[in-house]
Design a protein around this motif. Structure first.
Motif, short mmCIF file in Angstrom:
data_model
loop_
_atom_site.label_atom_id
_atom_site.label_comp_id
_atom_site.label_asym_id
_atom_site.label_seq_id
_atom_site.Cartn_x
_atom_site.Cartn_y
_atom_site.Cartn_z
N VAL A 1 36.90 -10.70 11.02
CA VAL A 1 36.72 -9.27 11.22
C VAL A 1 35.95 -9.05 12.51
CG1 VAL A 1 35.70 -7.14 10.31
CG2 VAL A 1 36.65 -8.86 8.73
N ARG A 2 36.36 -8.05 13.28
CA ARG A 2 35.59 -7.60 14.43
C ARG A 2 35.47 -6.09 14.35
NH1 ARG A 2 36.36 -5.52 19.65
NH2 ARG A 2 34.84 -6.25 21.21
N ALA A 3 34.25 -5.59 14.20
CA ALA A 3 34.00 -4.16 14.13
C ALA A 3 33.44 -3.71 15.47
CB ALA A 3 33.02 -3.84 13.01
N ALA A 4 34.06 -2.71 16.07
CA ALA A 4 33.62 -2.19 17.37
C ALA A 4 33.35 -0.70 17.24
CB ALA A 4 34.68 -2.44 18.43
N HIS A 5 32.11 -0.29 17.55
CA HIS A 5 31.73 1.12 17.55
C HIS A 5 31.72 1.59 19.00
CE1 HIS A 5 29.69 1.05 13.32
NE2 HIS A 5 30.92 0.60 13.32
N LEU A 6 32.62 2.50 19.32
CA LEU A 6 32.82 2.96 20.69
C LEU A 6 31.79 4.04 21.00
CD1 LEU A 6 36.72 3.15 20.56
CD2 LEU A 6 35.23 1.15 20.77
N GLU A 7 30.62 3.60 21.34
CA GLU A 7 29.40 4.39 21.36
C GLU A 7 29.53 5.74 22.08
OE1 GLU A 7 26.10 3.92 20.39
OE2 GLU A 7 26.59 2.21 19.14
N SER A 8 28.96 6.78 21.46
CA SER A 8 28.81 8.06 22.15
C SER A 8 27.45 8.17 22.84
CB SER A 8 28.99 9.23 21.16
OG SER A 8 27.99 9.18 20.16
N LEU A 9 26.50 7.34 22.43
CA LEU A 9 25.19 7.32 23.07
C LEU A 9 25.19 6.48 24.35
CD1 LEU A 9 22.09 7.84 23.06
CD2 LEU A 9 21.87 5.82 21.58
N HIS A 10 25.88 5.34 24.30
CA HIS A 10 25.89 4.39 25.41
C HIS A 10 27.26 4.36 26.09
CE1 HIS A 10 22.07 2.89 23.93
NE2 HIS A 10 22.61 2.63 22.75
N PRO A 11 27.33 3.87 27.32
CA PRO A 11 28.62 3.69 27.98
C PRO A 11 29.25 2.34 27.67
CG PRO A 11 26.88 3.24 29.54
CD PRO A 11 26.20 3.64 28.27
N GLY B 1 47.61 -9.66 10.90
CA GLY B 1 46.59 -9.00 11.70
C GLY B 1 46.86 -7.50 11.75
N PHE B 2 45.80 -6.71 11.69
CA PHE B 2 45.96 -5.26 11.80
C PHE B 2 44.62 -4.65 12.19
CE2 PHE B 2 44.86 -6.23 7.44
CZ PHE B 2 43.93 -5.26 7.08
N SER B 3 44.65 -3.39 12.58
CA SER B 3 43.41 -2.70 12.93
C SER B 3 43.34 -1.37 12.21
CB SER B 3 43.29 -2.51 14.44
OG SER B 3 44.31 -1.68 14.93
N VAL B 4 42.12 -0.93 11.94
CA VAL B 4 41.84 0.30 11.21
C VAL B 4 40.82 1.10 12.03
CG1 VAL B 4 40.73 1.26 9.16
CG2 VAL B 4 42.37 -0.62 8.93
N GLU B 5 41.07 2.39 12.20
CA GLU B 5 40.12 3.25 12.89
C GLU B 5 39.32 4.06 11.88
OE1 GLU B 5 42.30 5.56 15.77
OE2 GLU B 5 41.98 4.03 17.31
N TYR B 6 38.04 4.20 12.15
CA TYR B 6 37.15 4.92 11.25
C TYR B 6 36.05 5.58 12.06
CZ TYR B 6 34.23 0.73 11.83
OH TYR B 6 33.48 -0.29 12.36
N SER B 7 35.26 6.40 11.40
CA SER B 7 34.12 7.06 12.05
C SER B 7 32.84 6.36 11.62
CB SER B 7 34.07 8.53 11.64
OG SER B 7 32.94 9.16 12.19
N SER B 8 31.91 6.21 12.55
CA SER B 8 30.61 5.60 12.22
C SER B 8 29.49 6.49 12.71
CB SER B 8 30.50 4.20 12.83
OG SER B 8 30.62 4.25 14.24
N THR B 9 28.62 6.86 11.80
CA THR B 9 27.44 7.66 12.14
C THR B 9 26.24 6.73 12.15
OG1 THR B 9 28.38 9.63 11.12
CG2 THR B 9 26.00 9.62 11.47
N CYS B 10 25.48 6.75 13.23
CA CYS B 10 24.38 5.81 13.45
C CYS B 10 23.22 6.10 12.49
CB CYS B 10 23.90 5.92 14.89
SG CYS B 10 22.44 4.93 15.26
N ASN C 1 27.88 7.49 4.37
CA ASN C 1 28.25 6.14 4.82
C ASN C 1 27.70 5.88 6.22
OD1 ASN C 1 30.27 4.92 2.72
ND2 ASN C 1 30.89 7.05 2.97
N LEU C 2 26.41 6.09 6.42
CA LEU C 2 25.79 5.76 7.69
C LEU C 2 25.91 4.26 7.91
CD1 LEU C 2 22.51 7.86 7.28
CD2 LEU C 2 24.66 8.58 8.36
N MET C 3 26.29 3.84 9.13
CA MET C 3 26.43 2.40 9.33
C MET C 3 26.38 2.00 10.79
SD MET C 3 30.44 1.91 8.24
CE MET C 3 31.32 3.44 7.97
N PHE C 4 25.68 0.89 11.01
CA PHE C 4 25.76 0.18 12.27
C PHE C 4 27.03 -0.67 12.24
CE2 PHE C 4 21.03 0.42 11.66
CZ PHE C 4 20.77 1.29 12.72
N CYS C 5 27.39 -1.24 13.38
CA CYS C 5 28.56 -2.12 13.41
C CYS C 5 28.35 -3.32 12.49
CB CYS C 5 28.88 -2.54 14.84
SG CYS C 5 27.58 -3.47 15.68
#
Length: 308
Positions: free
Chosen positions: A285-295, A150-159, A259-263
């Motif tokens: 796999v679990r992809a989590a986008h820590l939203e800047s638009l939403h809380p 098990g491991f985790s990877v951090e990345y940037s996601s543009t909506c 690389n625009l992407m939703f979760c």
């Protein structure tokens, strides 16, 4: 002055009669802190602190308990002296079972530690260290070793939706600013694009995290942590950076734009990479986008098992 009384043997209640006798699925210790030997970035082994859980089954209903100190001492010696890998884990689990002298025939081990990898910048000659939380589970049952990484990877996601709305707003401003000149010269358009008017709206982006669990095929002796991390980051296209100059930051912006992407997109990209990996038997796999638009976060999960 000598004690006139002889030294009595230490009591051992482990051999007392067992009330409510029955076998137990697992008995052991959780949360031990031990050093683990791993390969360093330059190939030289290094010790890293790890949280360690270990357990064996207690198959004899008449036995009150297992020999926990034997497990601890074997783990302490082996994890610090042998570089972590599938052969090391198999030998260690075999030793854990053997240490119980017939009380157990199964063993499992869980290791949690941070793996530091030196990652190159996108364009400059800089490099920086990135931390990857790792969890390794190994279970030995009837001679069969099951390994889960098990491991985790951090990345940037543009909506993608936000990007489309920003493009529309920028196009509308362009139409307004050049309404009197339907065919502006290229130099005027370039100057406009470089001005604040040329970007009145920007899409929202956020740091995101992919959490993965991978069951490895038993035919491989390696623990392919770094190759799997590389494959996941390549599939996403936007892994977070460490040491950056302006040229690296611009390259990162370009990577996000490409690389625009939703979760949901991120989860599918990673799933495709793992489904094509011959070292992988099953994955989640679990992809989590820590939203800047939403809380709140946007999350997507997917799992699968690869053909034998």
């Amino acid at each position: 002055m000598h004690n006139a009384f002889p030294r009595l043997p230490l009591p051992d209640v482990a051999f007392d009669a067992v009330p409510l006798a029955r076998p137990l699925d697992w008995v052991g210790m959780d949360g031990m802190t031990l050093p683990v030997r791993v390969d360093g970035a330059d190939g030289v082994p290094m010790l890293v602190p790890a949280a360690v859980d270990v357990a064996v089954n207690l198959r004899d209903p008449a036995a009150r308990g297992i020999h926990m100190s034997r497990l601890y001492l074997r783990l302490q010696q082996a994890l610090a002296s042998e570089t972590l890998g599938a052969p090391t884990l198999r030998r260690l689990l075999d030793a854990c079972v053997a240490s119980q002298e017939g009380l157990a025939d199964r063993a499992r081990l869980r290791l949690r530690f941070d793996r530091l990898l030196l990652r190159r910048a996108l364009r400059s000659d800089n490099a920086g260290w990135k931390r990857y939380p790792v969890e390794i589970e190994a279970e030995l049952t009837e001679g069969h070793l099951r390994l889960t990484l098990g491991f985790s990877v951090e990345y940037s996601s543009t909506c993608p939706a936000s990007a489309a709305l920003a493009r529309q707003a920028n196009a509308q401003r362009f139409s307004e600013d050049f309404a009197v000149d339907p065919a502006p010269p290229a130099a005027a358009v370039r100057d406009w694009l470089e001005s604040e008017s040329g970007m009145i709206a920007t899409p929202h982006a956020q740091r995101s995290r992919a959490e993965l669990r991978v069951e490895l095929r038993p035919v491989f002796d390696e623990l392919p942590l770094e190759p799997l991390i590389d494959a996941v980051e390549a599939a996403l296209g936007t892994p977070v950076q460490t040491a950056v100059k302006r040229e690296d930051e611009q390259a990162f912006a370009l990577a996000n734009g490409a690389n625009l992407m939703f979760c949901e997109d991120a989860a599918r990209r990673i799933a495709a990479a793992l489904a094509a990996d011959s070292r992988v038997a099953a994955w989640s796999v679990r992809a989590a986008h820590l939203e800047s638009l939403h809380p709140h976060d946007a999350v997507a999960s997917v799992s699968g098992r690869n053909p034998a």
